[in-house]
Scaffold this motif. Structure first.
Motif, PDB file in Angstrom:
ATOM      1  N   GLY A 118       0.806  -1.214   0.000  1.00  0.00           N
ATOM      2  CA  GLY A 118       0.000   0.000   0.000  1.00  0.00           C
ATOM      3  C   GLY A 118       0.836   1.258   0.000  1.00  0.00           C
ATOM      4  O   GLY A 118       0.378   2.322   0.425  1.00  0.00           O
ATOM      5  N   GLU A 119       2.061   1.163  -0.491  1.00  0.00           N
ATOM      6  CA  GLU A 119       2.968   2.316  -0.543  1.00  0.00           C
ATOM      7  C   GLU A 119       3.112   2.724  -2.006  1.00  0.00           C
ATOM      8  O   GLU A 119       3.806   2.078  -2.786  1.00  0.00           O
ATOM      9  N   GLY A 120       2.448   3.797  -2.397  1.00  0.00           N
ATOM     10  CA  GLY A 120       2.353   4.132  -3.810  1.00  0.00           C
ATOM     11  C   GLY A 120       3.568   4.779  -4.426  1.00  0.00           C
ATOM     12  O   GLY A 120       4.016   4.375  -5.498  1.00  0.00           O
ATOM     13  N   HIS A 121       4.143   5.803  -3.784  1.00  0.00           N
ATOM     14  CA  HIS A 121       5.214   6.566  -4.420  1.00  0.00           C
ATOM     15  C   HIS A 121       6.338   6.889  -3.438  1.00  0.00           C
ATOM     16  O   HIS A 121       6.544   8.049  -3.065  1.00  0.00           O
ATOM     17  N   PRO A 122       7.105   5.875  -3.014  1.00  0.00           N
ATOM     18  CA  PRO A 122       8.271   6.189  -2.187  1.00  0.00           C
ATOM     19  C   PRO A 122       9.353   6.855  -3.025  1.00  0.00           C
ATOM     20  O   PRO A 122       9.367   6.752  -4.263  1.00  0.00           O
ATOM     21  N   ALA A 123      10.251   7.542  -2.376  1.00  0.00           N
ATOM     22  CA  ALA A 123      11.448   8.047  -3.050  1.00  0.00           C
ATOM     23  C   ALA A 123      12.385   6.859  -3.231  1.00  0.00           C
ATOM     24  O   ALA A 123      12.814   6.236  -2.263  1.00  0.00           O
ATOM     25  N   VAL A 124      12.691   6.519  -4.470  1.00  0.00           N
ATOM     26  CA  VAL A 124      13.504   5.342  -4.767  1.00  0.00           C
ATOM     27  C   VAL A 124      14.979   5.719  -4.735  1.00  0.00           C
ATOM     28  O   VAL A 124      15.400   6.690  -5.378  1.00  0.00           O
ATOM     29  N   VAL A 125      15.749   4.946  -3.983  1.00  0.00           N
ATOM     30  CA  VAL A 125      17.192   5.173  -3.833  1.00  0.00           C
ATOM     31  C   VAL A 125      17.912   3.907  -4.273  1.00  0.00           C
ATOM     32  O   VAL A 125      17.824   2.869  -3.614  1.00  0.00           O
ATOM     33  N   GLY A 126      18.615   3.953  -5.393  1.00  0.00           N
ATOM     34  CA  GLY A 126      19.361   2.801  -5.860  1.00  0.00           C
ATOM     35  C   GLY A 126      20.838   2.948  -5.590  1.00  0.00           C
ATOM     36  O   GLY A 126      21.362   4.062  -5.457  1.00  0.00           O
ATOM     37  N   HIS A 127      21.515   1.809  -5.492  1.00  0.00           N
ATOM     38  CA  HIS A 127      22.977   1.822  -5.374  1.00  0.00           C
ATOM     39  C   HIS A 127      23.552   0.885  -6.426  1.00  0.00           C
ATOM     40  O   HIS A 127      23.089  -0.242  -6.585  1.00  0.00           O
ATOM     41  N   SER A 128      24.565   1.354  -7.159  1.00  0.00           N
ATOM     42  CA  SER A 128      25.247   0.555  -8.163  1.00  0.00           C
ATOM     43  C   SER A 128      24.233   0.046  -9.196  1.00  0.00           C
ATOM     44  O   SER A 128      23.524   0.844  -9.796  1.00  0.00           O
ATOM     45  N   MET A 129      24.112  -1.277  -9.411  1.00  0.00           N
ATOM     46  CA  MET A 129      23.100  -1.769 -10.347  1.00  0.00           C
ATOM     47  C   MET A 129      21.694  -1.392  -9.917  1.00  0.00           C
ATOM     48  O   MET A 129      20.788  -1.254 -10.746  1.00  0.00           O
ATOM     49  N   GLY A 130      21.482  -1.224  -8.622  1.00  0.00           N
ATOM     50  CA  GLY A 130      20.174  -0.805  -8.129  1.00  0.00           C
ATOM     51  C   GLY A 130      19.745   0.532  -8.706  1.00  0.00           C
ATOM     52  O   GLY A 130      18.550   0.837  -8.770  1.00  0.00           O
ATOM     53  N   CYS A 131      20.711   1.337  -9.167  1.00  0.00           N
ATOM     54  CA  CYS A 131      20.369   2.604  -9.832  1.00  0.00           C
ATOM     55  C   CYS A 131      19.692   2.354 -11.163  1.00  0.00           C
ATOM     56  O   CYS A 131      18.791   3.096 -11.572  1.00  0.00           O
ATOM     57  N   GLN A 132      20.115   1.317 -11.864  1.00  0.00           N
ATOM     58  CA  GLN A 132      19.493   0.978 -13.135  1.00  0.00           C
ATOM     59  C   GLN A 132      18.050   0.529 -12.909  1.00  0.00           C
ATOM     60  O   GLN A 132      17.150   0.881 -13.673  1.00  0.00           O
ATOM     61  N   VAL A 133      17.843  -0.237 -11.852  1.00  0.00           N
ATOM     62  CA  VAL A 133      16.489  -0.637 -11.479  1.00  0.00           C
ATOM     63  C   VAL A 133      15.681   0.590 -11.075  1.00  0.00           C
ATOM     64  O   VAL A 133      14.508   0.744 -11.452  1.00  0.00           O
ATOM     65  N   ALA A 134      16.296   1.488 -10.322  1.00  0.00           N
ATOM     66  CA  ALA A 134      15.605   2.692  -9.848  1.00  0.00           C
ATOM     67  C   ALA A 134      15.158   3.568 -11.013  1.00  0.00           C
ATOM     68  O   ALA A 134      14.059   4.134 -10.990  1.00  0.00           O
ATOM     69  N   VAL A 135      16.000   3.705 -12.034  1.00  0.00           N
ATOM     70  CA  VAL A 135      15.625   4.508 -13.204  1.00  0.00           C
ATOM     71  C   VAL A 135      14.406   3.898 -13.890  1.00  0.00           C
ATOM     72  O   VAL A 135      13.459   4.611 -14.263  1.00  0.00           O
TER      73      VAL A 135
END
Length: 252
Positions: A95-112
């Protein structure tokens, strides 16, 4: 840098969809929410110091992507967009619609990809994003990883070594192929929101010049360089990174 002595407890919650398992740990409270997305082969463990800093002011969600941490390996490799879809599925169930997404390393590609799939008001934060176009080859990325390992602390190296062991070589290699196929420099311009880029001054994987290149491709961007730090800068300087993320708010 003085670390926080008060540890805010994080609970555990398993969220399943029809295809994959994904684990989400939660902590903190507040009007804002942050979702932390780890890199290839890793788990959310190295986010611990940053998560506790952010949880002083906001709700924090620590993701364990499919095939990472304790999650079972999917039957096939997942693209960065599919990792993003799986992450959003978990947030739908929470039930969390729009968190601020914070990626690290490859997680940045997922975040984008998460930011492209679901536009929202919060910035997308990219900590040490991969893959540097100037060295876009498996060989160079392997060399830079080895170089960074020599610059990281023993604590970080122990965490990542343990995570890599749990992830396993087969899934790591499958994910590496997906990571190398994804071109963050071509995708980042599709984001309709502000992008926060944070890097370590001594990071050989995502050097400051690469962050500036990505910033030039964004509609709106802010760059912060953490002095003297390598790739996993948020582990050693969590208060500094958290302050930057919190101060940006929903501006831009």
């Amino acid at each position: 840098m003085t670390r926080t002595k008060t540890r805010i407890p994080f609970g555990e919650l398993h969220v399943l969809d029809k295809r994959h398992g994904i684990e989400v740990r939660t902590g903190g409270d507040g009007e804002r929410a942050f979702a932390l997305v780890h890199g290839i082969g890793a788990s959310s463990v190295y986010f611990g110091p940053l998560a506790h800093e952010l949880a002083r002011h906001a709700r924090v969600y620590l993701l364990e992507l499919p095939g990472h941490g304790r999650n079972l390996e999917p039957r096939r490799a997942l693209s960065m967009a599919e990792f993003a879809e799986t992450a959003w599925g978990a947030f739908d169930r929470l039930g969390e619609g729009h968190p601020a997404v914070v990626g690290h390393s490859m997680g940045c590609q997922v975040a984008v990809e998460m930011g492209i799939q679901r536009p929202g008001p919060e910035p997308i934060a990219l900590l040490a994003p991969t893959v540097n176009t100037a060295e876009h080859s498996v060989v160079m990325q392997g060399l830079r990883l080895a170089q960074d390992t020599l610059r990281e602390s023993g604590g970080v190296n122990r965490i990542i070594t343990n995570d890599y062991f749990r992830c396993g070589a087969r899934w790591w290699l499958k994910t590496l192929r997906s990571m190398m196929e994804h071109r963050i420099e071509e995708r980042i311009g599709h984001l309709d929101r502000k992008v926060l880029l944070v890097g370590g001054e001594k990071d050989p994987i995502a050097p400051p010049a690469w962050l500036q290149t990505l910033a030039s491709l964004c509609r709106a961007a802010e760059v912060a360089i953490v002095e003297g730090e390598p790739h996993v800068m948020m582990y050693h300087r969590p208060a500094e990174v958290a302050q930057f993320l919190l101060e940006q708010g929903t501006s831009g």
